[in-house]
Design a protein around this motif. Structure first.
Motif, PDB file in Angstrom:
ATOM      1  N   ALA A  38      40.139  38.473  23.595  1.00 50.07           N
ATOM      2  CA  ALA A  38      38.991  37.579  23.476  1.00 50.07           C
ATOM      3  C   ALA A  38      39.352  36.210  24.051  1.00 50.07           C
ATOM      4  O   ALA A  38      40.513  35.813  24.066  1.00 50.07           O
ATOM      5  CB  ALA A  38      38.593  37.442  22.006  1.00 50.07           C
ATOM      6  N   GLY A  39      38.355  35.516  24.528  1.00 48.39           N
ATOM      7  CA  GLY A  39      38.595  34.190  25.111  1.00 48.39           C
ATOM      8  C   GLY A  39      37.884  34.045  26.431  1.00 48.39           C
ATOM      9  O   GLY A  39      36.801  34.603  26.647  1.00 48.39           O
ATOM     10  N   ILE A  40      38.494  33.314  27.340  1.00 49.54           N
ATOM     11  CA  ILE A  40      37.873  33.034  28.630  1.00 49.54           C
ATOM     12  C   ILE A  40      37.831  34.297  29.482  1.00 49.54           C
ATOM     13  O   ILE A  40      38.829  34.970  29.661  1.00 49.54           O
ATOM     14  CB  ILE A  40      38.647  31.929  29.370  1.00 49.54           C
ATOM     15  CG1 ILE A  40      38.540  30.609  28.605  1.00 49.54           C
ATOM     16  CG2 ILE A  40      38.104  31.747  30.784  1.00 49.54           C
ATOM     17  CD1 ILE A  40      39.312  29.489  29.230  1.00 49.54           C
ATOM     18  N   SER A  41      36.625  34.605  29.996  1.00 51.11           N
ATOM     19  CA  SER A  41      36.482  35.670  30.978  1.00 51.11           C
ATOM     20  C   SER A  41      36.510  35.059  32.371  1.00 51.11           C
ATOM     21  O   SER A  41      36.200  33.885  32.548  1.00 51.11           O
ATOM     22  CB  SER A  41      35.165  36.429  30.767  1.00 51.11           C
ATOM     23  OG  SER A  41      35.173  37.113  29.537  1.00 51.11           O
ATOM     24  N   GLN A  42      36.881  35.859  33.336  1.00 52.31           N
ATOM     25  CA  GLN A  42      36.947  35.391  34.709  1.00 52.31           C
ATOM     26  C   GLN A  42      36.208  36.339  35.633  1.00 52.31           C
ATOM     27  O   GLN A  42      36.054  37.527  35.335  1.00 52.31           O
ATOM     28  CB  GLN A  42      38.400  35.260  35.173  1.00 52.31           C
ATOM     29  CG  GLN A  42      39.154  34.095  34.568  1.00 52.31           C
ATOM     30  CD  GLN A  42      40.521  33.915  35.185  1.00 52.31           C
ATOM     31  OE1 GLN A  42      41.157  34.870  35.626  1.00 52.31           O
ATOM     32  NE2 GLN A  42      41.003  32.691  35.234  1.00 52.31           N
TER      33      GLN A  42
ATOM     34  N   VAL B 226      39.855  34.842  44.858  1.00 52.94           N
ATOM     35  CA  VAL B 226      39.488  33.632  44.114  1.00 52.94           C
ATOM     36  C   VAL B 226      39.031  34.040  42.712  1.00 52.94           C
ATOM     37  O   VAL B 226      38.285  35.011  42.554  1.00 52.94           O
ATOM     38  CB  VAL B 226      38.365  32.857  44.828  1.00 52.94           C
ATOM     39  CG1 VAL B 226      37.906  31.667  43.990  1.00 52.94           C
ATOM     40  CG2 VAL B 226      38.849  32.373  46.197  1.00 52.94           C
ATOM     41  N   LYS B 227      39.500  33.289  41.709  1.00 56.79           N
ATOM     42  CA  LYS B 227      39.103  33.545  40.324  1.00 56.79           C
ATOM     43  C   LYS B 227      38.299  32.360  39.798  1.00 56.79           C
ATOM     44  O   LYS B 227      38.643  31.212  40.056  1.00 56.79           O
ATOM     45  CB  LYS B 227      40.331  33.779  39.438  1.00 56.79           C
ATOM     46  CG  LYS B 227      41.143  35.002  39.830  1.00 56.79           C
ATOM     47  CD  LYS B 227      42.353  35.183  38.931  1.00 56.79           C
ATOM     48  CE  LYS B 227      43.174  36.396  39.350  1.00 56.79           C
ATOM     49  NZ  LYS B 227      44.355  36.594  38.492  1.00 56.79           N
TER      50      LYS B 227
ATOM     51  N   GLN C 179      33.287  28.329  37.147  1.00 54.24           N
ATOM     52  CA  GLN C 179      34.052  27.262  37.803  1.00 54.24           C
ATOM     53  C   GLN C 179      35.288  27.842  38.462  1.00 54.24           C
ATOM     54  O   GLN C 179      35.967  28.696  37.883  1.00 54.24           O
ATOM     55  CB  GLN C 179      34.446  26.191  36.786  1.00 54.24           C
ATOM     56  CG  GLN C 179      35.077  24.950  37.381  1.00 54.24           C
ATOM     57  CD  GLN C 179      35.378  23.917  36.291  1.00 54.24           C
ATOM     58  OE1 GLN C 179      35.967  24.244  35.265  1.00 54.24           O
ATOM     59  NE2 GLN C 179      34.980  22.691  36.523  1.00 54.24           N
ATOM     60  N   VAL C 180      35.583  27.384  39.668  1.00 50.13           N
ATOM     61  CA  VAL C 180      36.746  27.876  40.404  1.00 50.13           C
ATOM     62  C   VAL C 180      38.021  27.485  39.646  1.00 50.13           C
ATOM     63  O   VAL C 180      38.259  26.309  39.366  1.00 50.13           O
ATOM     64  CB  VAL C 180      36.786  27.311  41.837  1.00 50.13           C
ATOM     65  CG1 VAL C 180      38.055  27.772  42.558  1.00 50.13           C
ATOM     66  CG2 VAL C 180      35.552  27.752  42.614  1.00 50.13           C
ATOM     67  N   ALA C 181      38.850  28.504  39.313  1.00 46.30           N
ATOM     68  CA  ALA C 181      40.064  28.267  38.531  1.00 46.30           C
ATOM     69  C   ALA C 181      41.336  28.654  39.270  1.00 46.30           C
ATOM     70  O   ALA C 181      42.424  28.211  38.898  1.00 46.30           O
ATOM     71  CB  ALA C 181      39.995  29.048  37.215  1.00 46.30           C
ATOM     72  N   TYR C 182      41.224  29.465  40.320  1.00 46.18           N
ATOM     73  CA  TYR C 182      42.424  29.925  41.021  1.00 46.18           C
ATOM     74  C   TYR C 182      42.052  30.329  42.437  1.00 46.18           C
ATOM     75  O   TYR C 182      41.041  30.992  42.668  1.00 46.18           O
ATOM     76  CB  TYR C 182      43.044  31.114  40.292  1.00 46.18           C
ATOM     77  CG  TYR C 182      44.152  31.811  41.060  1.00 46.18           C
ATOM     78  CD1 TYR C 182      45.436  31.290  41.096  1.00 46.18           C
ATOM     79  CD2 TYR C 182      43.903  32.987  41.763  1.00 46.18           C
ATOM     80  CE1 TYR C 182      46.452  31.920  41.799  1.00 46.18           C
ATOM     81  CE2 TYR C 182      44.914  33.633  42.461  1.00 46.18           C
ATOM     82  CZ  TYR C 182      46.184  33.093  42.483  1.00 46.18           C
ATOM     83  OH  TYR C 182      47.179  33.717  43.182  1.00 46.18           O
TER      84      TYR C 182
ATOM     85  N   GLN D 118      35.477  23.597  41.464  1.00 45.83           N
ATOM     86  CA  GLN D 118      34.108  23.613  41.988  1.00 45.83           C
ATOM     87  C   GLN D 118      33.168  24.338  41.041  1.00 45.83           C
ATOM     88  O   GLN D 118      33.489  25.404  40.529  1.00 45.83           O
ATOM     89  CB  GLN D 118      34.068  24.295  43.357  1.00 45.83           C
ATOM     90  CG  GLN D 118      34.303  23.368  44.527  1.00 45.83           C
ATOM     91  CD  GLN D 118      34.214  24.109  45.847  1.00 45.83           C
ATOM     92  OE1 GLN D 118      34.630  25.256  45.939  1.00 45.83           O
ATOM     93  NE2 GLN D 118      33.706  23.467  46.866  1.00 45.83           N
ATOM     94  N   PRO D 119      31.977  23.780  40.797  1.00 45.27           N
ATOM     95  CA  PRO D 119      30.991  24.493  39.976  1.00 45.27           C
ATOM     96  C   PRO D 119      30.316  25.590  40.781  1.00 45.27           C
ATOM     97  O   PRO D 119      30.217  25.518  42.006  1.00 45.27           O
ATOM     98  CB  PRO D 119      30.004  23.391  39.591  1.00 45.27           C
ATOM     99  CG  PRO D 119      30.081  22.412  40.727  1.00 45.27           C
ATOM    100  CD  PRO D 119      31.515  22.442  41.202  1.00 45.27           C
TER     101      PRO D 119
END
Length: 412
Positions: A251-255, A306-307, A289-292, A272-273
């Protein structure tokens, strides 16, 4: 007044033919003199947004593969695929008769080692102290007896054989004292017997811990809160280490993991949004939001991994769902834009358009800025009131006369 009959019949058709010929000639003459009438695009001023669109799937930053550390038979599987579990919940239980027996044996060995240590502390050590006291007292008496016998031998009252006997008794008493001292020392905390008893207790405790751990390995539990997204085990199965039995999505942040065309890599940056949308629910966008951004390019696909973090996960979002993302990479509030269908050689370093100036086609090089879905920003090369021919019209050459007809300009 009615016309004569011959005018109504004989001359009516030639009159119309003549009129049509005159009209057609006028049109041909007009087209030859002023050029053909062609639709053109006009420039528009307003907000323009450039986006990069890509597709991919839903994934968590890390998935947990569930397996076993020992070989055994599955006794129970109390959870189902897709079920939400909490950390510590039982996922798989193995038959544990042998492990329970080993635990009981280890517990019995603990009790035996503890009894041995108590025996040293409560019985052996006090007894050794009493034996030492007796040995010391006995040695004193034997030494006194030896001295009297020695004096009697000197005075000639007894023979030397009695002195030898007293010497032997003295040696035995001294040996008994040393033995008592060693026995007492061994039973003390720094003695060998005591240390052996302590080591035996420690070994028994280690065996108990190993037995408890092995018994705990028969109960496979969830290490974190999450959702079981895969299950490949049933009651009665014989399982062994190395095989994945379940997959847990924490559980937590999904990507969202998407593939971006490498030609768009220069537009993507961290933070980036963007918006995501699933194929199953196309009308429900959600913020991401772009995380990786992967530092390498997939040579076979010509794309970059890109994640994006899902900032507010909708209830319908599940693992491995197919998704599309729309990343806003540029925005201009007051852009001078032109329909993308008017741009020629847009993918090269030297784009250009065929503008209409004073009734003639004129080739104009242009500089492109933001690229929208249907329009592109023109940063130089055209004026706001210029009109441009569609790029699909390849028959018109520079310098040729044209009569422009303004058409609708769809914008992004």
């Amino acid at each position: 007044m009615a016309l004569p009959g011959f005018l109504n019949k004989r001359w009516l058709i030639p009159v119309f033919v003549l009129a049509g010929f005159i009209l057609l000639s006028g049109l041909i003459f007009s087209s030859a003199l002023f050029g053909p009438r062609l639709e053109v695009f006009t420039l528009q001023r307003g907000e323009l947004v450039q986006t990069v669109v890509a597709s991919g799937r839903v994934a968590t930053p890390a998935r947990v593969d569930i397996g076993t550390q020992i070989t055994g038979r599955v006794a129970a599987v109390p959870v189902k695929e897709g079920q939400t579990v909490r950390a510590g919940d039982l996922l798989i239980e193995l038959a544990a008769a042998d492990e329970k027996a080993a635990l009981e044996l280890a517990q019995a060995n603990i009790r035996q080692a503890e009894a041995r240590l108590r025996q040293l502390q409560q019985l052996t050590q006090p007894t050794s102290e009493q034996v030492l006291v007796q040995a010391q007292a006995n040695l004193i008496n034997v030494e006194k007896q030896y001295q009297r016998t020695r004096e009697l031998v000197t005075q000639g009252f007894v023979g030397k054989s009695q002195l030898d006997e007293s010497q032997r008794a003295l040696d035995v008493a001294r040996s008994q004292l040393k033995s008592a001292q060693f026995q007492l020392q061994s039973s003390k905390p720094d003695g060998s017997d005591y240390q052996l008893a302590v080591a035996g207790l420690q070994q028994a405790k280690a065996n108990l811990a190993a037995a408890q751990a092995k018994l705990e390995h028969t109960r496979i539990t969830a290490v974190v809160d999450g959702v079981l997204i895969a299950r490949d085990v049933e009651r009665g199965d014989i399982v062994q280490p190395g095989k994945i039995l379940m997959v847990l999505s924490p559980a937590g942040i999904s990507q969202l993991v998407v593939q971006i065309d490498e030609k768009n890599l220069r537009y993507i940056r961290m933070g980036q949004p963007a918006f995501g949308v699933t194929d199953a629910y196309p009308g429900q966008k959600f913020p991401v939001q772009v995380a990786y951004i992967n530092p390498g390019v997939d040579a076979q696909r010509g794309s970059v991994n890109v994640k994006l973090n899902v900032l507010k996960s909708p209830l319908f979002l599940t693992q491995d769902m197919t998704v599309s993302v729309e990343i806003e990479v540029a925005r201009s509030r007051d852009a001078l834009s032109l329909n993308v269908e008017a741009i020629r050689d847009a993918s090269t370093l030297h784009p250009w358009v065929m503008a209409v100036v004073d009734g003639r086609a004129v080739r104009r090089p242009v500089t492109i800025g933001i690229r929208g879905d249907k329009s592109v920003e023109i940063t130089s090369g055209l004026n706001p009131h210029d009109v441009v021919l569609p790029a699909t019209n390849m028959t018109i050459e520079a310098g040729q006369r044209v009569r422009p007809v303004v058409t609708k300009n769809p914008q992004s």
